[in-house]
Design an enzyme around this catalytic site. Structure first.
Site, short mmCIF file in Angstrom:
data_model
loop_
_atom_site.label_atom_id
_atom_site.label_comp_id
_atom_site.label_asym_id
_atom_site.label_seq_id
_atom_site.Cartn_x
_atom_site.Cartn_y
_atom_site.Cartn_z
N GLN A 1 -26.39 -5.95 12.37
CA GLN A 1 -27.53 -6.83 12.62
C GLN A 1 -27.14 -8.28 12.41
O GLN A 1 -26.03 -8.59 11.96
CB GLN A 1 -28.70 -6.48 11.70
CG GLN A 1 -28.42 -6.70 10.23
CD GLN A 1 -29.60 -6.32 9.33
OE1 GLN A 1 -30.45 -5.52 9.70
NE2 GLN A 1 -29.64 -6.90 8.14
N ASP B 1 -17.85 0.84 4.39
CA ASP B 1 -18.39 0.16 3.22
C ASP B 1 -17.32 -0.79 2.72
O ASP B 1 -16.26 -0.36 2.25
CB ASP B 1 -18.74 1.19 2.14
CG ASP B 1 -19.32 0.55 0.88
OD1 ASP B 1 -19.38 -0.69 0.81
OD2 ASP B 1 -19.70 1.31 -0.05
N ARG C 1 -30.85 -19.89 -5.88
CA ARG C 1 -29.68 -19.41 -5.12
C ARG C 1 -28.40 -19.50 -5.98
O ARG C 1 -27.32 -19.67 -5.44
CB ARG C 1 -29.50 -20.22 -3.84
CG ARG C 1 -30.54 -19.95 -2.77
CD ARG C 1 -30.43 -18.53 -2.21
NE ARG C 1 -31.41 -18.27 -1.17
CZ ARG C 1 -32.61 -17.73 -1.40
NH1 ARG C 1 -32.97 -17.41 -2.64
NH2 ARG C 1 -33.44 -17.51 -0.41
N TYR D 1 -25.89 -16.55 -5.25
CA TYR D 1 -25.46 -16.70 -3.86
C TYR D 1 -24.56 -17.92 -3.71
O TYR D 1 -23.48 -17.86 -3.11
CB TYR D 1 -26.68 -16.81 -2.97
CG TYR D 1 -26.38 -16.85 -1.49
CD1 TYR D 1 -25.91 -15.73 -0.83
CD2 TYR D 1 -26.60 -18.02 -0.75
CE1 TYR D 1 -25.65 -15.76 0.54
CE2 TYR D 1 -26.35 -18.05 0.61
CZ TYR D 1 -25.87 -16.92 1.25
OH TYR D 1 -25.62 -16.97 2.60
N VAL E 1 -30.75 -19.10 9.09
CA VAL E 1 -30.70 -18.41 10.38
C VAL E 1 -31.76 -17.32 10.42
O VAL E 1 -31.93 -16.55 9.46
CB VAL E 1 -29.30 -17.79 10.62
CG1 VAL E 1 -29.22 -17.21 12.02
CG2 VAL E 1 -28.21 -18.84 10.41
N THR F 1 -32.70 -14.10 10.93
CA THR F 1 -32.06 -12.79 11.01
C THR F 1 -32.96 -11.76 10.34
O THR F 1 -33.90 -12.11 9.61
CB THR F 1 -30.71 -12.79 10.28
OG1 THR F 1 -30.94 -13.04 8.88
CG2 THR F 1 -29.77 -13.85 10.85
#
Length: 250
Positions: A15, A59, A149, A152, A185, A187
């Site tokens: 995806q 994976d 964040r 991340y 983005v 998504t």
């Protein structure tokens, strides 16, 4: 056909940016190996690409599975490490388990992929004159700080460091390595984060508001740079964190 005769592996191809990149690379003539932990998300890719995309379940946290796939495939011309996870929270809200998962998926998985596929790619570079690695970083955190964040941003900053290290180590052997740093983005991953917010309508408005162009990026805003960085057109570009952020970091 900007990627004619190139063999390119793309992770997280089920995806979002990974899927769009697989389709875009195939359209430019590449033979694409699309991998994802959920093979069911990729069942239509061979058909939509006219048979130029081969799908495999993988994976990227499984070192043995990665090594097995690397041994099974011919050497690659291009590798796009796209798999990743966006953790929400401040440093006070991140459990050690969450931190370890983010680090493992966002950074260590790339280490595993590089360790497995780089030897073959370096031999391929001797034949062709050059091969390319592209690692998924981000504008958020690694380039510009954003609330909630921390994990991340830390992992994506590490991706940039990994990218520059690999680029420096192998520049004389025909390997280029760059990092892709998108803005926000649109998504399925982003839609999932919006849906899980306390106020999804406001959450979407907030994501859009931080983009100076006044809209979210689409995957089609990102894939042209993916194709460029995996093609011979970028033969003099390596060790770079390439922004496609809609003006966030002006």
């Amino acid at each position: 056909m900007r990627l004619k005769d190139k063999r390119i592996l793309i992770s997280a191809a089920g995806q979002g940016i990974g899927r769009a990149s697989a389709i875009a690379c195939a359209a430019e003539g590449a033979s694409v190996i699309a991998v994802d932990i959920d093979a069911g998300k990729m069942t239509d890719l061979p058909e939509v690409s006219g048979g130029r995309i081969e799908t495999r379940q993988l994976d990227v946290r499984d070192a043995d599975a990665i090594a097995g796939m690397a041994a099974d495939l011919p050497p690659l011309d291009g590798l796009f490490n796209c798999a990743g996870f966006v953790h929400h929270g401040t440093v006070l809200e991140i459990s050690e388990e969450d931190w370890a998962f983010s680090l493992d998926l966002n950074v260590t998985s790339m280490y595993r992929m590089l360790r497995a596929f780089l030897p073959g790619m370096l031999s391929r570079a001797e034949e062709t004159g050059g091969v390319a690695v592209l690692n998924m970083a981000s504008m958020a955190g690694s380039i510009k700080g954003f609330p909630n964040r921390t994990a991340y941003g830390a992992t994506k900053a590490a991706v940039i460091g990994l990218t520059k290290g690999v680029a420096a180590d192998f520049v004389k052997q025909g390997l280029r390595c760059n990092a892709l740093c998108p803005g926000t983005v649109d998504t399925p991953s982003l839609r999932g984060r919006i849906a899980s917010a306390a106020d999804p309508v406001q959450a979407e408005k907030d994501f859009i508001a931080r983009q100076p162009m006044g809209r979210l990026a689409t995957v089609d805003d990102i894939t042209p740079l993916v194709v460029y960085l995996l093609s011979d057109e970028s033969r003099f570009v390596t060790g770079q964190a390439m922004l496609v952020d809609g003006g966030v970091t002006i």
